[in-house]
Design a protein around this motif. Structure first.
Motif, PDB file in Angstrom:
ATOM      1  N   THR A  78      45.725  21.973  39.569  1.00 28.87           N
ATOM      2  CA  THR A  78      45.503  23.075  40.786  1.00 28.87           C
ATOM      3  C   THR A  78      46.919  22.409  41.921  1.00 28.87           C
ATOM      4  O   THR A  78      47.282  21.885  41.702  1.00 28.87           O
ATOM      5  CB  THR A  78      44.128  21.104  41.755  1.00 28.87           C
ATOM      6  OG1 THR A  78      42.796  21.337  41.159  1.00 28.87           O
ATOM      7  CG2 THR A  78      43.877  22.855  43.211  1.00 28.87           C
ATOM      8  N   PRO A  79      46.619  23.588  41.555  1.00 27.60           N
ATOM      9  CA  PRO A  79      47.857  24.377  42.537  1.00 27.60           C
ATOM     10  C   PRO A  79      47.639  24.069  44.464  1.00 27.60           C
ATOM     11  O   PRO A  79      46.385  23.937  44.942  1.00 27.60           O
ATOM     12  CB  PRO A  79      48.547  25.490  42.533  1.00 27.60           C
ATOM     13  CG  PRO A  79      47.464  26.197  41.704  1.00 27.60           C
ATOM     14  CD  PRO A  79      46.024  25.665  41.453  1.00 27.60           C
ATOM     15  N   SER A 100      48.111  25.000  46.410  1.00 22.11           N
ATOM     16  CA  SER A 100      47.757  26.049  47.592  1.00 22.11           C
ATOM     17  C   SER A 100      46.415  26.350  47.358  1.00 22.11           C
ATOM     18  O   SER A 100      45.711  26.982  48.159  1.00 22.11           O
ATOM     19  CB  SER A 100      48.881  27.842  47.443  1.00 22.11           C
ATOM     20  OG  SER A 100      48.262  28.147  45.901  1.00 22.11           O
ATOM     21  N   LYS A 101      45.726  25.531  46.495  1.00 15.77           N
ATOM     22  CA  LYS A 101      44.571  26.032  46.642  1.00 15.77           C
ATOM     23  C   LYS A 101      43.363  24.852  46.739  1.00 15.77           C
ATOM     24  O   LYS A 101      42.249  24.839  47.248  1.00 15.77           O
ATOM     25  CB  LYS A 101      43.373  26.487  45.052  1.00 15.77           C
ATOM     26  CG  LYS A 101      44.291  27.379  44.254  1.00 15.77           C
ATOM     27  CD  LYS A 101      44.089  28.620  45.297  1.00 15.77           C
ATOM     28  CE  LYS A 101      44.508  29.383  44.419  1.00 15.77           C
ATOM     29  NZ  LYS A 101      44.340  31.381  44.842  1.00 15.77           N
ATOM     30  N   MET A 102      44.241  23.673  47.438  1.00 15.51           N
ATOM     31  CA  MET A 102      43.818  22.125  47.631  1.00 15.51           C
ATOM     32  C   MET A 102      43.337  22.608  49.904  1.00 15.51           C
ATOM     33  O   MET A 102      43.703  21.505  50.731  1.00 15.51           O
ATOM     34  CB  MET A 102      44.712  21.630  47.965  1.00 15.51           C
ATOM     35  CG  MET A 102      45.071  21.160  46.491  1.00 15.51           C
ATOM     36  SD  MET A 102      46.511  19.623  46.524  1.00 15.51           S
ATOM     37  CE  MET A 102      47.023  19.787  44.440  1.00 15.51           C
ATOM     38  N   SER A 103      42.285  23.634  50.188  1.00 12.37           N
ATOM     39  CA  SER A 103      41.798  23.487  51.070  1.00 12.37           C
ATOM     40  C   SER A 103      41.374  22.902  52.164  1.00 12.37           C
ATOM     41  O   SER A 103      41.599  22.329  53.173  1.00 12.37           O
ATOM     42  CB  SER A 103      40.739  25.749  50.585  1.00 12.37           C
ATOM     43  OG  SER A 103      39.178  24.459  50.427  1.00 12.37           O
ATOM     44  N   GLY A 127      51.184  27.082  43.884  1.00 10.95           N
ATOM     45  CA  GLY A 127      49.854  27.978  44.117  1.00 10.95           C
ATOM     46  C   GLY A 127      51.050  29.065  44.765  1.00 10.95           C
ATOM     47  O   GLY A 127      52.170  29.475  45.747  1.00 10.95           O
ATOM     48  N   THR A 128      49.890  30.332  45.314  1.00 17.87           N
ATOM     49  CA  THR A 128      50.090  31.117  46.082  1.00 17.87           C
ATOM     50  C   THR A 128      49.347  31.834  47.148  1.00 17.87           C
ATOM     51  O   THR A 128      48.192  30.758  47.154  1.00 17.87           O
ATOM     52  CB  THR A 128      50.771  32.510  45.309  1.00 17.87           C
ATOM     53  OG1 THR A 128      50.631  33.562  46.283  1.00 17.87           O
ATOM     54  CG2 THR A 128      49.102  32.820  44.528  1.00 17.87           C
ATOM     55  N   VAL A 129      49.487  32.267  48.195  1.00 19.29           N
ATOM     56  CA  VAL A 129      48.238  32.181  49.420  1.00 19.29           C
ATOM     57  C   VAL A 129      47.705  34.050  48.997  1.00 19.29           C
ATOM     58  O   VAL A 129      48.572  34.269  49.242  1.00 19.29           O
ATOM     59  CB  VAL A 129      49.017  32.518  50.908  1.00 19.29           C
ATOM     60  CG1 VAL A 129      47.855  32.578  51.402  1.00 19.29           C
ATOM     61  CG2 VAL A 129      49.115  30.760  50.565  1.00 19.29           C
ATOM     62  N   GLU A 130      46.478  33.896  48.485  1.00 19.75           N
ATOM     63  CA  GLU A 130      45.919  34.851  48.958  1.00 19.75           C
ATOM     64  C   GLU A 130      45.614  35.315  49.384  1.00 19.75           C
ATOM     65  O   GLU A 130      44.483  34.965  50.867  1.00 19.75           O
ATOM     66  CB  GLU A 130      44.531  34.752  47.941  1.00 19.75           C
ATOM     67  CG  GLU A 130      44.520  33.998  46.554  1.00 19.75           C
ATOM     68  CD  GLU A 130      45.137  34.941  45.336  1.00 19.75           C
ATOM     69  OE1 GLU A 130      45.313  36.246  45.828  1.00 19.75           O
ATOM     70  OE2 GLU A 130      45.920  34.419  44.801  1.00 19.75           O
ATOM     71  N   GLU A 171      47.885  27.382  55.398  1.00 21.14           N
ATOM     72  CA  GLU A 171      48.811  27.597  53.313  1.00 21.14           C
ATOM     73  C   GLU A 171      49.717  27.663  53.553  1.00 21.14           C
ATOM     74  O   GLU A 171      50.507  27.370  52.860  1.00 21.14           O
ATOM     75  CB  GLU A 171      47.600  28.132  52.700  1.00 21.14           C
ATOM     76  CG  GLU A 171      46.043  28.455  52.721  1.00 21.14           C
ATOM     77  CD  GLU A 171      45.389  28.802  53.852  1.00 21.14           C
ATOM     78  OE1 GLU A 171      43.936  28.652  53.512  1.00 21.14           O
ATOM     79  OE2 GLU A 171      46.067  28.874  54.940  1.00 21.14           O
TER      80      GLU A 171
END
Length: 258
Positions: free
Chosen positions: A57-58, A60-63, A107-110, A120
């Motif tokens: 899991t990137p 950036s996706k670990m909300s 990861g990247t931020v959408e 993020e």
């Protein structure tokens, strides 16, 4: 040793980052490879399988983790949050190991329709800063083309900025832009590794445009590297010539910081 590798998409920076990481690991070094490129494929180049990477899991996706560490909630979204969250446990908890190299995917931020994404961004930059300034190991970062993820203090602690280029005018421009950006961050040493060299004409083109002290080496075009990419294999395991050329680049890196 902290190395940031950048360049335009498709020039081969991921190949360089992966083989360097494997070379340092083969020496018995503790190595953390960090995929900062939004088009994340460093894991495959290191030798991870697609199935193994599906479980990664990137950051950036670990909300949930980002909300916990920054103190951002739905109620205070866009108002108040921590700009210096705790991140020291993230490399150990969320990296995964293969062939002696630990991989951490940023990861990247959408941003599309997402409103304020400051928590993020803060989290990603804080992790990178921690990796560069506070970690005691070899850290190799496969960056996107710019240096936006690096702040002034972080950039000044990187041992090497390496721009991967191809023998062409646009790649030379990329090198010049990165060098200017790095200078704005207080970093004067930006090195070059040239990839996909096909012969003496390419070699002379690059030597005439890159200062010798900045030119760390060349990687000649290889069908084996392209084949490894198609098969999802690490070029370290399949392309002996490229591995030897990158070994010489590594020797230049080591000599420049010793």
């Amino acid at each position: 040793m902290k190395i940031a590798i950048t360049g335009k998409g498709g020039v081969g920076k991921t190949t360089l980052a992966a083989v360097l990481a494997r070379l340092y690991a083969a020496e018995g070094k503790t190595v953390l490879a960090v995929d900062v490129d939004p088009d994340a494929n460093l894991g495959l180049a290191l030798g991870f399988s697609g199935e193994e990477l599906e479980r990664v899991t990137p950051v950036s996706k670990m909300s949930g983790l980002i909300a916990e560490r920054t103190g951002s909630t739905k109620e205070n979204f866009g108002k108040f949050f921590k700009i210096n969250p705790r991140v020291d446990d993230i490399p150990g908890r969320f990296s995964t190991e293969k062939n002696g190299v630990r991989l951490l995917v940023m990861g990247t931020v959408e941003t599309g329709g997402g409103g304020c994404v400051c928590p993020e961004h803060v989290m990603l930059k804080r992790v990178i800063s921690h990796l560069v300034i506070e970690r005691d190991e070899v850290v190799i970062m496969d960056m996107e083309a710019g240096l936006e993820h690096l702040g002034r203090g972080t950039a000044s602690m990187v041992d090497q900025f390496i721009v991967v280029i191809e023998p062409g005018a646009r790649s030379i421009q990329t090198y010049q832009r990165v060098k200017a950006l790095a200078a704005d961050l207080g970093v004067q040493k930006v090195r070059v590794a040239a990839n996909k060299i096909r012969g003496p004409e390419d070699e002379e083109f690059l030597k005439s445009r890159i200062p010798a002290e900045d030119f760390f080496g060349m990687i000649h075009f290889s069908d084996g590297v392209a084949g490894a990419d198609r098969q999802g294999l690490s070029p370290f395991d399949t392309c002996g010539k490229a591995r030897q050329e990158i070994m010489r680049i590594k020797e230049r890196i080591d000599a420049s910081v010793s």
